[in-house]
Design an enzyme around this catalytic site. Structure first.
Site, PDB file in Angstrom:
ATOM      1  N   SER A 179      17.612 -14.838  54.243  1.00 24.05           N
ATOM      2  CA  SER A 179      17.635 -13.992  55.885  1.00 24.05           C
ATOM      3  C   SER A 179      18.914 -13.544  55.547  1.00 24.05           C
ATOM      4  CB  SER A 179      17.214 -15.033  56.851  1.00 24.05           C
ATOM      5  OG  SER A 179      17.048 -14.318  57.951  1.00 24.05           O
ATOM      6  N   GLU A 180      18.992 -12.258  55.883  1.00 25.20           N
ATOM      7  CA  GLU A 180      20.295 -11.727  55.951  1.00 25.20           C
ATOM      8  C   GLU A 180      21.316 -12.095  56.962  1.00 25.20           C
ATOM      9  OE1 GLU A 180      18.282  -8.164  56.237  1.00 25.20           O
ATOM     10  OE2 GLU A 180      18.940  -7.465  58.303  1.00 25.20           O
ATOM     11  N   ASN A 181      20.883 -12.596  58.118  1.00 27.50           N
ATOM     12  CA  ASN A 181      21.613 -12.935  59.192  1.00 27.50           C
ATOM     13  C   ASN A 181      22.239 -14.525  58.569  1.00 27.50           C
ATOM     14  OD1 ASN A 181      18.853 -13.979  59.340  1.00 27.50           O
ATOM     15  ND2 ASN A 181      19.338 -14.556  61.440  1.00 27.50           N
TER      16      ASN A 181
END
Lengths: 222, 231, 222, 231
Positions: free
Chosen positions: C45-47
């Protein structure tokens, strides 16, 4: 003429509360011994530590906790650990307030030479090259002359340089000097018993003397 | 989660070939991949290029690879404590590329992060800038520096799990996390290998995605270069 | 013609053991539901998370643990957390093996458009722009046509593009296509019941059909 | 160690001036500096430039600053969930600069790390590349991107000590650690402020050197944008 310890002692009095500081090897390392107790400063180690403490007791030596000189150290309360990219992001990004480095030569426009050179071979420079290129204030602590008597405060550096126009202040066994914006070593203080004539004779670069030059005061005991 | 465990250093380094470019973690003798280095010593590999902050000492760390004449080239920031290096360098059998420490760290980080080049103030006006592009940004001068990537990265952590997640200890972290990201094959050795799920996800220093092989080393010597104690 | 779930199901069968995968929003998100139990894959997840797990039980919802769609999620065993710079270092540096994204349009040379656009305003693109520029393998999951019936497989993208020459494979409700190095959508499989004529009619870009085109098999149950 | 504690958000933001450039941490509504945002809302500040991954929603996060017409410009990667932003943007009172998320993160990291510019593959061939230098390295094309620095960074962590050392929780870490490095003045708010020495040095995500002011916030709402549960 000051001893190494007295040079360190003199620089210690310049350090301000709350500063993050990088101390190079040699005389700079000694400075930590002369800081007033109440001063809250933090020393960074380029191998990934903020908060260098004193050398450990023998039984507390930990091979995983060393400084950039590869000496076993302790960590103070409130330390933090990080990797080498972060250590230099911190340095390059100007987050260190003050760097105090040794030097082989300083030029009158503030260039510095401090590569480690032995048997004619450049062996590296550690973190110094990044420090001198950062926006941290840069002080130099060194002997005024080489062992052969030749000056280390030069018109131009003769050895390979580490950074240009970066030194602000120089502390030697003979006195304290600032680098003038237009170039030149401005004498600020003489070491006890050292004459202006001696400093003139031992400074190869342009020396600027204005007004009365006081003898420095050294409060701390050695 | 993906199990990346190999038996030991010997198995981990078994497909390294002559002439490979290898990142080796550690600062001085602190945090070096002792077991992987020892495994390399059991091979007949030649012509390796080694990228490591230091050259080790004559009889420990990267110095052992030099002593056994396995290196063609060394890329370091400081090589002060190795006499055998100096001897091979002077006869011309070992090449040296000296890179300022901060630039070395950032170039390796860039290699892992897909940044082919970046500008840095370090080295402006010095011989480090020779042959490099200089460019002005915001009225200051900067040098263009390129990424560093390698065929293998040999790194050392304190604890790791079978998925390759790593936690380092003290200043033994140093170059290890960045090198982990820049090796095509990253080989991590740990003092303690734990099952997946035992490490707190919030405390992991190197996410397992960067690690292709992991094993638990034994008998770590952890030699201290300069023993200094309170007086 | 496949349902969204069936498209997801078809893509799931392409995923290999040991892959690190980025799933975009929309159809890609559904893929996680159709992976065989024994497959060990990790979702990023890019976060700042490797190891996205299923949605949590209601009592386990944690506002500090979300995915890039700002949905509450759980973390699988062996997860790791990191910051956004590290998340994209991972993406940009080519450490993700496979990205599966939705798209508004794909061109016959592999360009992709998937900016979020609403009321005529480009609203952003999340991590997609970095993903398509990385060296990760890129699959697209989307409907073959817009709601008005116009094709999404085009000669040239008409909407603002997110990346050039980056798509390798496209999974639509009508079939599976690869992008040829010289340009063109090579039909690999037809969805059950879909004719080659229908695909021809609904593909605006250059469609390449060679040999017999099999109907795809869908094993998993819905 | 240096004590950086301030009383609360009000004191922390008291010297921010009209037109200041401010980094605001968080991803969506996760990990946002709620207390500092609330403190800003009690001021009459105008013309701020805010750099934040998202625009928040209309009634929470950065959205509150927009609603109160405090921003002149917003620099974000995604502004999908804010209608008031859209209104102000369309009448021309609020400027928008959209930056791809990875490039935004790296530009902020560069600002903190003293890297004035770097090359990235993201955006090649798209309108993101308009007006930017394109350069080839190793047979691929890359864009030149500049650092981002700001007058202030408002960030949120889970735990912190009085020296400014910070630990984040879960995915609330996101942009906070990078922004901490790129603010001339970094203001950290934490859920729990502990005395120096209570945090493990090995687990600190943001070293205190990056933080100029720290305070413990209270009554964190931590609103969830999309509640999703297992079926």
């Amino acid at each position: 003429m000051l001893s190494k310890k007295q040079i360190a002692q003199r620089i210690a009095s310049e350090i301000k509360d709350g500063q993050y500081i990088y101390l190079g090897i040699g005389i700079p390392t000694l400075i930590a011994n002369y800081l007033p107790e109440q001063l809250e400063v933090v020393f960074q180690s380029e191998n990934g530590l903020l908060g260098i403490g004193p050398y450990p007791e023998k039984e507390d030596m930990d091979p995983d906790i060393i400084n950039a000189s590869k000496e076993t150290i302790s960590m103070v309360k409130g330390s933090s650990l990080f990797d080498s990219a972060e250590a230099f992001a911190m340095i390059r990004g100007g987050h260190i307030d003050l760097s105090i480095l040794g030097a082989l030569e300083v030029s009158e426009n503030g260039d510095i030479s401090n590569w480690k050179i032995s048997s004619g071979l450049i062996k590296g420079v550690g973190g110094a090259l990044d420090l001198v290129a950062s926006e941290a204030k840069l002080y130099v602590a060194m002997h005024h002359c080489h062992k052969d008597g030749s000056s280390k405060l030069l018109k131009h550096c003769e050895m390979p340089i580490t950074g240009i126009k970066c030194v602000q202040k120089i502390f030697t066994d003979l006195g304290v000097f600032t680098i003038l914006p237009e170039g030149g070593f401005k004498l600020c203080e003489r070491a006890p018993g050292v004459t202006i004539e001696e400093i003139k004779a031992k400074t190869e670069g342009r020396l600027v003397i204005k007004g009365e030059i006081k003898e420095m005061e050294l409060f701390a005991q050695d | 989660m993906i199990n990346k465990t190999v038996k030991d250093g010997i198995e981990a380094v078994s497909d390294i070939e002559n002439g490979a470019v290898i990142l080796i973690g550690g600062f001085g003798l602190c945090g070096i991949p002792e077991a992987s280095i020892n495994a390399l010593l059991t091979t007949n590999l030649k012509g390796l290029t080694c990228i490591s902050n230091n050259a080790g000492v004559d009889d420990f760390g990267v110095g052992l690879l030099i002593k056994q004449h396995m290196l063609r080239k060394l890329i370091s920031s400081y090589v002060g404590e190795n006499l055998e290096f100096e001897r091979q360098y002077k006869v011309g059998t070992l090449e040296l590329e000296l890179i300022p420490q901060g630039t070395l760290a950032e170039r390796i980080r860039a290699g892992g992060a897909g940044i082919p080049a970046f500008y840095t103030p370090a080295g402006i006006g010095t011989h480090v800038a020779d042959g490099k592009e200089v460019r002005e940004f915001d009225e200051r001068l900067f040098l263009l520096e390129r990424w560093i990537k390698a065929d293998f990265a040999l790194i050392k952590a304190w604890k790791g799990d079978t998925a390759g997640n790593l936690i380092y200890k003290g200043t033994a972290r140093n170059f290890n996390p960045l090198m982990a990201t820049a090796g095509k094959i990253t080989i991590a050795e740990v003092e303690e290998l734990v099952p997946v799920g035992e490490l707190d996800p919030n405390q992991i220093h190197t996410p397992g995605i960067y690690v292709q092989r992991i094993f638990q080393g034994d008998n770590y010597e952890k030699r201290i270069e300069n023993q200094t104690v309170r007086k």
